[in-house]
Scaffold this motif. Sequence first.
Motif, PDB file in Angstrom:
ATOM      1  N   THR A 107      62.516  31.996  23.330  1.00 46.11           N
ATOM      2  CA  THR A 107      62.567  31.044  22.220  1.00 46.11           C
ATOM      3  C   THR A 107      61.501  31.376  21.182  1.00 46.11           C
ATOM      4  O   THR A 107      61.765  31.379  19.969  1.00 46.11           O
ATOM      5  N   LEU A 112      66.740  30.441  18.347  1.00 45.63           N
ATOM      6  CA  LEU A 112      67.960  29.927  18.970  1.00 45.63           C
ATOM      7  C   LEU A 112      68.762  31.006  19.696  1.00 45.63           C
ATOM      8  O   LEU A 112      69.247  30.760  20.813  1.00 45.63           O
ATOM      9  N   VAL A 115      67.264  31.391  23.093  1.00 46.48           N
ATOM     10  CA  VAL A 115      67.616  30.333  24.042  1.00 46.48           C
ATOM     11  C   VAL A 115      68.985  30.621  24.670  1.00 46.48           C
ATOM     12  O   VAL A 115      69.168  30.524  25.887  1.00 46.48           O
TER      13      VAL A 115
END
Length: 216
Positions: A107, A112, A115
């Motif tokens: 992260t 994003l 993630v």
Amino acid sequence: VFAATYDTKRERMQMLYERSLRLIGVVMFPATLIAIAFAREGLGWWVGGALPSTRAVVLQILAFGTFSNGIAQAPLSALQGAGRPDLVARLHMVEFPIYAVGVWYMTVRWGLPGVAAAWSVRVSVDAVALLVIASRTLGLPFAPTRGGWWVAGGMMLAFAAVSLVPGPWARVLVLAIVLLVFAPLSWRWLFNEQERRGLLGWVGRPQAAPPLSRGQ
């Protein structure tokens, strides 16, 4: 079914497990391929211009992770049905700290997409680990006997190909070619004769009328 056949009909459980791996792959492959191929267009249709088109890579990564997670359902269900949920729990306890550190690092490094990548890597590793545990503990096949590794390798190449093709019409062409090749090959090599007859009978079977309630 796994729970009912583990103690008394072990060969039937092995057959159903191997069939589960094949059918999950056959069903999920086209859906995942379409999601990866049209992630940009799908994201634009869903949220408009709220997110840049480069964020489509997040959807592509999550689609691949969902495919891996789907495959993991067969060994997960087999282990639980055989009364060994403890093995699943131990595996997840080992995975958790590694996953937590991985999510934090990816992260910070990639935002994003990081993630999404951390989750997809975790479920992919989890799927392989569950397949290994089910094979060693329950004597189940690590990979389907029909198709096997060459099918899995071809699916991974197809995912990569549609994600790298730039134009939408080019992706439509690649997608059509892959699916036109996949359909007859899967019918011929991923289904046995009994399964082909069963599917044809299921498709051609007339739908029964719903039962009438009292007073109708």
